[in-house]
Scaffold this motif. Structure first.
Motif, short mmCIF file in Angstrom:
data_model
loop_
_atom_site.label_atom_id
_atom_site.label_comp_id
_atom_site.label_asym_id
_atom_site.label_seq_id
_atom_site.Cartn_x
_atom_site.Cartn_y
_atom_site.Cartn_z
N ALA A 66 60.23 -22.64 -88.82
CA ALA A 66 58.93 -23.27 -89.08
C ALA A 66 57.92 -22.91 -87.98
N PHE A 67 58.41 -22.77 -86.74
CA PHE A 67 57.49 -22.34 -85.67
C PHE A 67 56.94 -20.95 -86.00
N VAL A 68 57.84 -20.06 -86.43
CA VAL A 68 57.39 -18.70 -86.77
C VAL A 68 56.40 -18.77 -87.94
N GLY A 69 56.73 -19.61 -88.93
CA GLY A 69 55.82 -19.78 -90.07
C GLY A 69 54.45 -20.27 -89.61
N GLY A 70 54.45 -21.18 -88.65
CA GLY A 70 53.18 -21.72 -88.13
C GLY A 70 52.37 -20.64 -87.43
N ILE A 71 53.06 -19.83 -86.62
CA ILE A 71 52.35 -18.74 -85.91
C ILE A 71 51.74 -17.77 -86.93
N ARG A 72 52.58 -17.40 -87.92
CA ARG A 72 52.11 -16.45 -88.95
C ARG A 72 50.94 -17.05 -89.76
N ALA A 73 51.00 -18.35 -90.00
CA ALA A 73 49.91 -18.99 -90.76
C ALA A 73 48.62 -18.94 -89.96
N ILE A 74 48.71 -19.21 -88.66
CA ILE A 74 47.50 -19.11 -87.82
C ILE A 74 46.92 -17.69 -87.91
N GLU A 75 47.82 -16.71 -87.82
CA GLU A 75 47.35 -15.32 -87.89
C GLU A 75 46.66 -15.05 -89.22
N TYR A 76 47.26 -15.54 -90.31
CA TYR A 76 46.68 -15.27 -91.63
C TYR A 76 45.31 -15.96 -91.79
N VAL A 77 45.24 -17.21 -91.33
CA VAL A 77 43.97 -17.96 -91.43
C VAL A 77 42.87 -17.18 -90.70
N GLU A 78 43.20 -16.69 -89.49
CA GLU A 78 42.15 -16.04 -88.69
C GLU A 78 41.81 -14.65 -89.22
N GLU A 79 42.82 -13.93 -89.66
CA GLU A 79 42.56 -12.58 -90.21
C GLU A 79 41.60 -12.66 -91.40
N HIS A 80 41.72 -13.71 -92.19
CA HIS A 80 40.91 -13.80 -93.44
C HIS A 80 39.78 -14.82 -93.33
N ASP A 81 39.54 -15.31 -92.13
CA ASP A 81 38.49 -16.30 -91.90
C ASP A 81 38.56 -17.42 -92.95
N LEU A 82 39.76 -17.97 -93.07
CA LEU A 82 39.96 -18.97 -94.13
C LEU A 82 39.25 -20.29 -93.84
N LEU A 83 38.84 -20.52 -92.59
CA LEU A 83 38.10 -21.76 -92.33
C LEU A 83 36.73 -21.67 -93.02
N ALA A 84 36.07 -20.54 -92.85
CA ALA A 84 34.77 -20.35 -93.53
C ALA A 84 34.98 -20.34 -95.05
N HIS A 85 36.07 -19.69 -95.49
CA HIS A 85 36.35 -19.64 -96.93
C HIS A 85 36.56 -21.05 -97.48
N ALA A 86 37.29 -21.88 -96.72
CA ALA A 86 37.53 -23.26 -97.18
C ALA A 86 36.21 -24.02 -97.29
N ARG A 87 35.32 -23.79 -96.33
CA ARG A 87 34.02 -24.49 -96.40
C ARG A 87 33.25 -24.04 -97.64
N ALA A 88 33.26 -22.73 -97.89
CA ALA A 88 32.50 -22.21 -99.04
C ALA A 88 33.10 -22.69 -100.36
N MET A 89 34.43 -22.63 -100.47
CA MET A 89 35.07 -23.03 -101.74
C MET A 89 34.92 -24.54 -101.95
N GLY A 90 35.00 -25.31 -100.85
CA GLY A 90 34.82 -26.76 -100.97
C GLY A 90 33.43 -27.09 -101.48
N GLU A 91 32.42 -26.38 -100.94
CA GLU A 91 31.04 -26.62 -101.41
C GLU A 91 30.90 -26.24 -102.88
N ARG A 92 31.58 -25.18 -103.26
CA ARG A 92 31.51 -24.73 -104.66
C ARG A 92 32.08 -25.80 -105.58
N ILE A 93 33.21 -26.36 -105.17
CA ILE A 93 33.85 -27.40 -106.00
C ILE A 93 32.96 -28.65 -106.04
N ARG A 94 32.48 -29.07 -104.88
CA ARG A 94 31.63 -30.28 -104.86
C ARG A 94 30.35 -30.05 -105.67
N GLY A 95 29.84 -28.82 -105.61
CA GLY A 95 28.64 -28.51 -106.40
C GLY A 95 28.91 -28.67 -107.89
#
Ligand SMILES: Cc1ncc(COP(=O)(O)O)c(C=O)c1O
Length: 470
Positions: free
Chosen positions: A347-376
């Motif tokens: 699970a530690f390795v999974g967590g490290i890999r997840a952090i890498e994936y989130v940052e590689e794909h800028d998923l924080l910004a993506h989450a904000r954009a998709m959340g706004e789309r849904i709320r809209g």
């Protein structure tokens, strides 16, 4: 699979594909489960669903129906089901070494370092992280011990509408009475005060006159809540000793995706400081990118003394519960908080890999954009569906509250959830009255899936609301 794998390639499909659900194999499996599994099993009572395989934001059931998954195992699969970058690391680790109690492994130390760097405010780089057991409730238990140990007090302060888990200490903090029935007494001197919630009757007018915050945000619900917290510390007749700590979800999840007003968390910070109490954020549901920041605390720039985490932090769904706290509170000695499963190497390795994936794909910004789309989309829908009285949340943490003539419409939300399921989209519910539709899709959900999912959900809401009006 490399970390560059685009989010569009993670899923079974862009759209749901369902026949008549539940299908025969699902019904048979649920019947078998009913024979042998515990009476405490809850989810299949709400949705007749039996999953077989999942990828990204999609799940295939045992009959071959493909669903869009907009609840991600209740906010666990933040980088999607079976994320290939995460699974590659987890598989390699499982073949090598899985359990080491708290002896150091490269994975453990690296995970603590990487997570520690992403903590909010002053916690980043100045914190310790402890693993006591694999669940969120375990992390909460650890936080209760930490607060008692550091303050020498034993009172606990939490909020109405809160959910902090179901072990004895965590259950003392959880507000929902239904979870507690039959299990009293729990921890003594656990008190609950109002959380700011705009759907309740709140004071209006000159709320600054009684709001204890240095920077009053002039929201009646916030002033009411902060006043109640301050009284629990400062009132000579508050009814119990001063609490050791304040536990708060920065955005209440189970309570209905309730986002507090601007001044609330800062006001809590001040009250905790003035009274030598700890401020503890429960980021078990809001953390690890869910709200479009690594942690919800980042939205308010308020740093807690300690923070609990679980759900998504293991990346693949393997469980890890953790607590981060400022190093000044690292006063306990060896064995201060332990458990056999104090960390899980894959699970530690999974967590490290997840952090890498989130940052590689800028998923924080993506989450904000998709959340706004849904709320809209929900805001548009509210123009035709007057039962939608509030659309709220941050990032991909979305709540939609339903009422008719001011009264919560529990059966309407239940039927909407079932109808979305029949049409191929999994959504969940929340709220003190269970009248809130809660959407927490994986952060890797694509724009196409958001649109396809919202077409289904909108149709279901319109049809069910119309039926209910007849
Ligand atoms: C905010 C919050 N705290 C604590 C918990 C308890 O976590 P667990 O179910 O892993 O014990 C949950 C679970 O939903 C949660 O949402």
């Amino acid at each position: 699979m490399p970390v560059e794998t685009p989010i569009e390639e993670l899923h079974i499909s862009e759209e749901p594909a369902v026949d008549d659900v539940p299908g025969p194999d699902t019904e048979a499996l649920i019947a078998r489960q009913r024979e042998v599994d515990s009476g405490a099993v809850a989810y299949p009572r709400r949705l007749p669903f039996a999953p077989e395989e999942a990828r990204g934001a999609t799940i295939r059931d045992v009959d071959g129906n493909v669903f869009l998954d907009f609840f991600a195992g209740i906010g666990v699969l933040n980088v999607g089901h079976s994320n290939p970058h995460v699974l590659e690391g987890v598989h390699e680790q499982i073949d090598k070494l899985t359990h080491t109690v708290d002896f150091p492994t490269e994975a453990r130390v690296e995970f603590i370092e990487r997570l520690g760097e992403r903590l909010p405010g002053d916690l980043a780089g100045n914190s310790k992280i402890v693993f006591g057991g694999p669940s969120g409730s375990d992390a909460i238990e650890g936080s209760i011990k930490l607060a008692k140990h550091n303050t020498g007090r034993h009172g606990l302060l939490a909020f109405e509408g809160s959910y902090h888990g179901t072990t004895a200490g965590a259950l003392s903090l959880t507000a929902g009475k239904s979870y507690k029935e039959g299990y009293a007494p729990l921890l003594a001197d656990a008190v609950h005060v109002p959380f700011p919630y705009s759907m309740e009757a709140n004071p209006g007018g000159d709320v600054e006159a009684f709001c204890p915050a240095e920077n009053c945000c002039r929201e009646g619900s916030c002033a009411r809540a902060l006043d109640a917290v301050a009284r629990k510390f400062e009132g000579a007749y508050a009814g119990h000793e001063d609490p050791a700590a304040i536990w708060v979800e920065p955005i209440q999840g189970e309570g209905g995706v309730v986002v507090p007003p601007e001044g609330f968390l800062e006001g809590l910070r001040d009250i905790a400081d003035d009274n030598d109490a700890m401020l503890i954020f429960d980021e078990i549901q809001t953390g690890f990118g869910r709200t479009g920041e690594w942690f919800a605390a980042d939205h308010w720039d308020v740093t807690p003394d300690a923070m609990t985490m679980a759900k998504g932090i293991g990346g693949s769904g393997l469980p890890v519960g953790a607590m981060a706290y400022h190093e000044e509170f690292d006063t306990w000695g060896p064995g201060g908080h332990v458990g056999t499963f104090r960390g899980n190497v894959p699970a530690f390795v999974g967590g490290i890999r997840a952090i890498e994936y989130v940052e590689e794909h800028d998923l924080l910004a993506h989450a904000r954009a998709m959340g706004e789309r849904i709320r809209g989309r929900f805001a548009e829908l509210a123009e035709d569906v007057p039962e939608i009285v509030d659309v709220r949340g941050k990032g991909l943490f979305v709540g939609v509250e339903f009422r008719r003539d001011g009264e919560p419409t529990v059966d309407l939300v239940e039927e909407i959830q079932l109808e979305c399921f029949r049409r191929g989209v999994l959504v969940w519910y929340a709220g003190r009255e269970k009248n809130v539709l809660r959407l927490i899709p994986p952060l890797v959900v694509t724009e196409g899936q958001v649109d396809a999912g919202m077409d289904v959900i909108s149709g279901a809401v319109e049809d069910v609301a119309e039926d209910h009006r007849e």
